[in-house]
Design an enzyme around this catalytic site. Structure first.
Site, PDB file in Angstrom:
ATOM      1  N   ASP A 136       0.830  -1.211   0.000  1.00  0.00           N
ATOM      2  CA  ASP A 136       0.000   0.000   0.000  1.00  0.00           C
ATOM      3  C   ASP A 136       0.867   1.264   0.000  1.00  0.00           C
ATOM      4  O   ASP A 136       0.609   2.205   0.755  1.00  0.00           O
ATOM      5  CB  ASP A 136      -0.950  -0.032   1.216  1.00  0.00           C
ATOM      6  CG  ASP A 136      -2.078   0.999   1.097  1.00  0.00           C
ATOM      7  OD1 ASP A 136      -2.232   1.599   0.026  1.00  0.00           O
ATOM      8  OD2 ASP A 136      -2.796   1.190   2.102  1.00  0.00           O
ATOM      9  N   HIS A 179      -3.042   0.963  11.828  1.00  0.00           N
ATOM     10  CA  HIS A 179      -2.696  -0.435  11.558  1.00  0.00           C
ATOM     11  C   HIS A 179      -1.204  -0.595  11.334  1.00  0.00           C
ATOM     12  O   HIS A 179      -0.509   0.373  11.029  1.00  0.00           O
ATOM     13  CB  HIS A 179      -3.449  -0.952  10.327  1.00  0.00           C
ATOM     14  CG  HIS A 179      -3.479   0.036   9.184  1.00  0.00           C
ATOM     15  ND1 HIS A 179      -4.546   0.869   8.951  1.00  0.00           N
ATOM     16  CD2 HIS A 179      -2.559   0.358   8.227  1.00  0.00           C
ATOM     17  CE1 HIS A 179      -4.302   1.636   7.896  1.00  0.00           C
ATOM     18  NE2 HIS A 179      -3.093   1.351   7.443  1.00  0.00           N
ATOM     19  N   GLN A 247      -2.854  -5.434   6.307  1.00  0.00           N
ATOM     20  CA  GLN A 247      -2.815  -4.306   7.255  1.00  0.00           C
ATOM     21  C   GLN A 247      -3.706  -4.648   8.439  1.00  0.00           C
ATOM     22  O   GLN A 247      -4.937  -4.651   8.309  1.00  0.00           O
ATOM     23  CB  GLN A 247      -3.278  -3.012   6.557  1.00  0.00           C
ATOM     24  CG  GLN A 247      -2.253  -2.473   5.566  1.00  0.00           C
ATOM     25  CD  GLN A 247      -2.819  -1.452   4.581  1.00  0.00           C
ATOM     26  OE1 GLN A 247      -3.836  -1.702   3.938  1.00  0.00           O
ATOM     27  NE2 GLN A 247      -2.143  -0.328   4.442  1.00  0.00           N
ATOM     28  N   ARG A 277       1.030  13.451  10.084  1.00  0.00           N
ATOM     29  CA  ARG A 277      -0.253  13.152   9.433  1.00  0.00           C
ATOM     30  C   ARG A 277      -0.799  11.859  10.030  1.00  0.00           C
ATOM     31  O   ARG A 277      -0.229  10.794   9.844  1.00  0.00           O
ATOM     32  CB  ARG A 277      -0.046  13.008   7.926  1.00  0.00           C
ATOM     33  CG  ARG A 277      -1.287  12.604   7.120  1.00  0.00           C
ATOM     34  CD  ARG A 277      -0.861  12.359   5.662  1.00  0.00           C
ATOM     35  NE  ARG A 277      -1.941  12.017   4.764  1.00  0.00           N
ATOM     36  CZ  ARG A 277      -2.424  10.783   4.580  1.00  0.00           C
ATOM     37  NH1 ARG A 277      -1.956   9.763   5.272  1.00  0.00           N
ATOM     38  NH2 ARG A 277      -3.371  10.567   3.689  1.00  0.00           N
ATOM     39  N   ASP A 279      -2.782   9.029   9.827  1.00  0.00           N
ATOM     40  CA  ASP A 279      -3.426   8.324   8.716  1.00  0.00           C
ATOM     41  C   ASP A 279      -4.679   7.585   9.189  1.00  0.00           C
ATOM     42  O   ASP A 279      -4.667   6.933  10.237  1.00  0.00           O
ATOM     43  CB  ASP A 279      -2.422   7.322   8.123  1.00  0.00           C
ATOM     44  CG  ASP A 279      -2.998   6.550   6.956  1.00  0.00           C
ATOM     45  OD1 ASP A 279      -3.358   7.188   5.955  1.00  0.00           O
ATOM     46  OD2 ASP A 279      -3.117   5.310   7.059  1.00  0.00           O
ATOM     47  N   GLU A 321      -6.163  13.097   8.837  1.00  0.00           N
ATOM     48  CA  GLU A 321      -6.505  12.548   7.518  1.00  0.00           C
ATOM     49  C   GLU A 321      -7.883  11.913   7.672  1.00  0.00           C
ATOM     50  O   GLU A 321      -8.015  10.703   7.844  1.00  0.00           O
ATOM     51  CB  GLU A 321      -5.461  11.535   7.052  1.00  0.00           C
ATOM     52  CG  GLU A 321      -5.602  11.195   5.568  1.00  0.00           C
ATOM     53  CD  GLU A 321      -6.316   9.891   5.247  1.00  0.00           C
ATOM     54  OE1 GLU A 321      -6.947   9.809   4.180  1.00  0.00           O
ATOM     55  OE2 GLU A 321      -6.261   8.950   6.061  1.00  0.00           O
ATOM     56  N   HIS A 390      -2.564  11.538  -3.300  1.00  0.00           N
ATOM     57  CA  HIS A 390      -2.103  10.252  -3.852  1.00  0.00           C
ATOM     58  C   HIS A 390      -3.238   9.233  -3.890  1.00  0.00           C
ATOM     59  O   HIS A 390      -3.120   8.206  -4.529  1.00  0.00           O
ATOM     60  CB  HIS A 390      -0.960   9.725  -2.997  1.00  0.00           C
ATOM     61  CG  HIS A 390      -1.401   9.322  -1.615  1.00  0.00           C
ATOM     62  ND1 HIS A 390      -1.846  10.253  -0.691  1.00  0.00           N
ATOM     63  CD2 HIS A 390      -1.520   8.119  -1.020  1.00  0.00           C
ATOM     64  CE1 HIS A 390      -2.203   9.614   0.417  1.00  0.00           C
ATOM     65  NE2 HIS A 390      -2.021   8.324   0.242  1.00  0.00           N
ATOM     66  N   ASP A 391      -4.324   9.513  -3.154  1.00  0.00           N
ATOM     67  CA  ASP A 391      -5.443   8.579  -3.092  1.00  0.00           C
ATOM     68  C   ASP A 391      -6.455   8.884  -4.184  1.00  0.00           C
ATOM     69  O   ASP A 391      -6.252   9.749  -5.029  1.00  0.00           O
ATOM     70  CB  ASP A 391      -6.126   8.676  -1.722  1.00  0.00           C
ATOM     71  CG  ASP A 391      -5.331   7.950  -0.640  1.00  0.00           C
ATOM     72  OD1 ASP A 391      -4.633   6.972  -0.966  1.00  0.00           O
ATOM     73  OD2 ASP A 391      -5.413   8.377   0.525  1.00  0.00           O
ATOM     74  N   ARG A 515      -5.051   3.658  -7.881  1.00  0.00           N
ATOM     75  CA  ARG A 515      -4.517   4.925  -7.382  1.00  0.00           C
ATOM     76  C   ARG A 515      -3.107   5.188  -7.916  1.00  0.00           C
ATOM     77  O   ARG A 515      -2.650   6.339  -7.960  1.00  0.00           O
ATOM     78  CB  ARG A 515      -4.503   4.938  -5.843  1.00  0.00           C
ATOM     79  CG  ARG A 515      -5.887   4.996  -5.231  1.00  0.00           C
ATOM     80  CD  ARG A 515      -5.840   4.889  -3.728  1.00  0.00           C
ATOM     81  NE  ARG A 515      -5.310   3.596  -3.298  1.00  0.00           N
ATOM     82  CZ  ARG A 515      -5.033   3.282  -2.036  1.00  0.00           C
ATOM     83  NH1 ARG A 515      -5.229   4.170  -1.084  1.00  0.00           N
ATOM     84  NH2 ARG A 515      -4.572   2.086  -1.721  1.00  0.00           N
TER      85      ARG A 515
HETATM   86  C1  OTU Z   1      -5.257   6.445   3.883  1.00  0.00           C
HETATM   87  O1  OTU Z   1      -6.427   6.682   3.114  1.00  0.00           O
HETATM   88  C2  OTU Z   1      -4.044   6.639   2.980  1.00  0.00           C
HETATM   89  O2  OTU Z   1      -4.042   7.932   2.479  1.00  0.00           O
HETATM   90  C3  OTU Z   1      -4.069   5.595   1.902  1.00  0.00           C
HETATM   91  O3  OTU Z   1      -3.036   5.772   0.970  1.00  0.00           O
HETATM   92  C4  OTU Z   1      -3.975   4.247   2.570  1.00  0.00           C
HETATM   93  O4  OTU Z   1      -4.163   3.244   1.608  1.00  0.00           O
HETATM   94  C5  OTU Z   1      -5.004   4.053   3.677  1.00  0.00           C
HETATM   95  O5  OTU Z   1      -5.174   5.187   4.508  1.00  0.00           O
HETATM   96  C6  OTU Z   1      -4.577   2.926   4.583  1.00  0.00           C
HETATM   97  O6  OTU Z   1      -3.400   3.267   5.284  1.00  0.00           O
HETATM   98  O7  OTU Z   1      -8.992   4.514   2.289  1.00  0.00           O
HETATM   99  O8  OTU Z   1      -8.519   5.260  -0.192  1.00  0.00           O
HETATM  100  O9  OTU Z   1     -10.783   8.459   5.345  1.00  0.00           O
HETATM  101  O10 OTU Z   1     -10.285   7.445   2.603  1.00  0.00           O
HETATM  102  O11 OTU Z   1      -8.188   7.028   5.425  1.00  0.00           O
HETATM  103  C7  OTU Z   1      -7.897   5.956   0.847  1.00  0.00           C
HETATM  104  C8  OTU Z   1     -10.930   7.162   4.871  1.00  0.00           C
HETATM  105  C9  OTU Z   1      -8.245   5.441   2.208  1.00  0.00           C
HETATM  106  C10 OTU Z   1      -9.988   6.767   3.799  1.00  0.00           C
HETATM  107  C11 OTU Z   1      -8.530   7.032   4.095  1.00  0.00           C
HETATM  108  C12 OTU Z   1      -7.654   6.069   3.435  1.00  0.00           C
END
Ligand code: OTU
Length: 643
Positions: A136, A179, A247, A277, A279, A321, A390-391, A515
């Site tokens: 990830d 996680h 995870q 940040r 996460d 986040e 990045h998401d 992504r």
């Molecule tokens: C975050 O995002 C990170 O930005 C992602 O890159 C990770 O994959 C994820 O956590 C796990 O560590 O599901 O599609 O708020 O949108 O926390 C992104 C809810 C994710 C989620 C967000 C998550």
């Protein structure tokens, strides 16, 4: 607040490191100042665990001693300076070190590029050790502090953070707080059957409890990781895995997990990180019968982390986040007794999602409706404004707002997915769908800013007007976040109009995660030819660079200006004003393909027109007003300064 209570818990012990003798009284002062709430929150989350509370206080003392002196002094400066993160000077960029500059030392060599662009705030994507296979993008952590060899050595990292401090660059790193990877030492021990470490995660001998949870848990990655539990044959138990199967969700109902993670957080802070940040922090507390997101206990836990940082590293701040419903996001700044004691920063995910809605519909109605109904954030909190990260881009709107506009929420969301994910022949956007869930019809959008805004398709067809429109849209979107209140954060490559990167499809560890399409390698060849270049990349770069420069020259766009959203009755336009007592900038953005108009006498009355004319700071254009109307060209961005 109670000095002697704090003293009692410490067993009257005093700190002994002589080098810190002058800082020593600070520990007790800070602990005393935060003690009451710290104590309350701990007792509420972990009733009857007095011994763990004493361990927490001892741990705080040792974490305080472990903080390098240089950073202790920086903490003091920052406390003296007030809310340093609210200064207007910050302009941010988010990047993967391997994709941007190959390594940490490579990044040091690229600092002149960032400085020239005007960037002084960096979010570096995860840097620590992770599994070799799918990980990830580093959000499956094998360690919270050890730098992954692919980026360099720990010394390279420490040297880099020192350079950042010299140059005044603010560093943001992730704390993957929800996680660990399934290779993390705790997970390894759990797998080998150690009950202590099995209790660090949510593990169960059969499906009874997992099934109770599942009845109310949504799926985050339904295509690749359906369900929220994974069976681990070695320990013959089910473990909670809300994100990917590799995870494992940490069990914060166990106070030992909190104590251990606090140590990891402080270690991160002690490496010279300025912004942490948090996460996926909405997911930190789980409860059967709920969606296990945004629970009150999660807020208490985050506040507990914050208060502990307040004692050991008060110069370090936290970014939430929380890509969640508009009304939930703002709660991460802290509400009620938690106000000012939770996160200093949060992603402005509502603005982000609504900007993409405005591009697709050519209308700003949902944008206005969402922004106007957002509860005000507390004055201590600041937004991170961004157009994408990045998401994926999630469609995080309030369905009621969609309904109030006379639209059907399901149909509206389907339209947006169709528009961005290449299901409509006429749409200029070239994105991909992420995690479509046929059961709910939900899906999210991926793609680089330029490809989503039509550049990739325009280059394919070679149509000059389509190229021009795409460039305008890219500048428009960035111009809005660069004029908004808070810290603008640009995704590396978007400043060069980087297109989608399809190379991930050839990598088996990444191919099922779209992504990666929006995480391109930085195009240094394009950078080298910027001076000569007249292409779309060079145009976008030049304009974004100059907007960043303007933002710096206009304090009212930074901390000094309050934001006033203006409704004009024209639903293709977004108008907002940044205003201080002495200065002001009116931002006008046209999301339509036609010229749109604004009432000129109204603008003149507010002081944004002089002698019947306007001066648009973004491109230095000047013009006259005709028939009492200011004309705003298609996809134009105007910044007008108060006279
Ligand atoms: C975050 O995002 C990170 O930005 C992602 O890159 C990770 O994959 C994820 O956590 C796990 O560590 O599901 O599609 O708020 O949108 O926390 C992104 C809810 C994710 C989620 C967000 C998550």
């Amino acid at each position: 607040m109670n000095q002697s209570a704090a003293h009692k818990w410490l067993g009257g012990k005093r700190l002994s490191n002589p080098r810190l003798s002058d800082l020593e009284p600070l520990f007790e002062k800070r602990l005393a100042a935060n003690f009451t709430l710290l104590d309350q929150l701990f007792q509420e989350l972990y009733p009857g665990r007095e011994n763990d509370f004493s361990s927490l206080l001892e741990r705080l003392a040792s974490l305080f001693r472990a903080r390098p002196r240089e950073l202790q002094l920086q903490d003091l400066q920052r406390l003296g300076a007030g809310n340093w993160y609210q200064e207007g000077k910050w302009v941010g960029m988010q990047l993967y070190v391997d994709r941007f500059s190959a390594s940490l030392s490579g990044l040091e060599a690229r600092l002149p590029y960032l400085e020239d662009l005007g960037i002084n705030f960096l979010h570096l994507m995860p840097l620590t050790r992770r599994p070799k296979g799918p990980n990830d993008g580093g959000y499956a952590v094998n360690s919270y502090t050890e730098i992954d060899p692919r980026y360099g050595k720990t010394e390279d990292f420490l040297q880099l953070t020192e350079r950042f401090r010299e140059k005044g660059i603010c560093l943001m790193l992730d704390f993957v707080v929800n996680h660990t990877s399934d290779e993390f030492s705790w997970a390894e021990k759990a797998r080998q059957g150690d009950p202590k470490y099995q209790a660090y995660y949510y593990t169960y001998p059969d499906r009874t409890i997992p099934d109770l949870f599942e009845a109310h848990l949504p799926e985050i990655f339904p295509e690749t990781a359906p369900g929220n539990f994974s069976y681990i044959p070695e320990m013959d138990r089910w473990v909670m895995t809300v994100f990917n199967t590799y995870q494992w969700d940490l069990n914060y109902s166990n106070p030992e997990v909190f104590l251990e993670m606090l140590g990891n957080l402080a270690a991160l802070a002690n490496q010279g990180v300025d912004v942490v940040r948090f996460d996926a922090l909405a997911f930190l507390w789980k409860k059967i019968g709920t969606s296990s997101q945004n629970l009150p206990e999660a807020h208490k836990l985050i506040a507990l982390f914050r208060l502990c940082l307040q004692v050991v590293a008060p110069g370090v701040i936290i970014l939430a986040e929380a890509i969640v419903a508009p009304l939930e996001i703002v709660k991460y700044f802290g509400e009620g007794r938690l106000e000012g004691n939770e996160c200093e920063l949060a992603y402005n995910a509502t603005l982000m999602a609504c900007l993409w809605d405005a591009i697709a519909t050519k209308k700003t109605s949902l944008l206005y409706k969402s922004l106007l109904s957002l509860p005000p954030k507390p004055p201590e909190g600041s937004w991170i404004n961004y157009i994408r990260c990045h998401d994926d881009i999630g469609l995080g709107f309030d369905d009621n707002h969609i309904r109030q506009l006379g639209w059907d929420p399901g149909a509206h969301r389907r339209f947006l997915l169709d528009y961005y994910c290449q299901r409509l022949g006429w749409s200029p956007a070239k994105g991909a769908i992420f995690m479509f869930n046929p059961l709910t019809g939900d899906g999210r959008i991926t793609g680089s800013a330029a490809s989503l805004l039509g550049l990739e398709k325009a280059l394919e067809t070679g149509q000059a007007d389509a190229l021009d429109t795409a460039v305008r849209k890219i500048v428009l979107m960035h111009g809005i976040i660069l004029a908004s209140e808070g810290i603008p954060l640009i995704y590396a490559g978007d400043e060069l109009a980087a297109l989608n990167d399809y190379s991930y499809l050839k990598d088996a560890d990444k191919a099922d995660d779209s992504r990666w399409i929006n995480r391109p390698y930085h195009d240094w060849k394009a950078v080298a030819s910027l001076k000569k270049g007249k292409g779309p990349g060079a145009q976008v770069f030049g304009q974004i660079r100059s907007l960043i420069g303007l933002r710096r020259q206009l304090p009212v766009l930074g901390a000094a200006g309050k934001t006033h959203l203006h409704l004009t009755g024209n639903d293709h336009l977004l108008l907002f004003e940044r205003r201080s007592e002495t200065d002001g900038v009116m931002v006008i953005a046209n999301f339509d393909a036609e010229v749109q108009v604004v009432n000129a006498s109204w603008l003149a009355r507010l002081g944004y027109l002089a002698e019947g004319g306007y001066h648009n700071l973004t491109d230095h254009s000047r013009g006259k007003v005709q028939s009492g109307l200011l004309e705003v060209p298609p996809y134009a961005l105007m910044w007008l300064q108060l006279h």
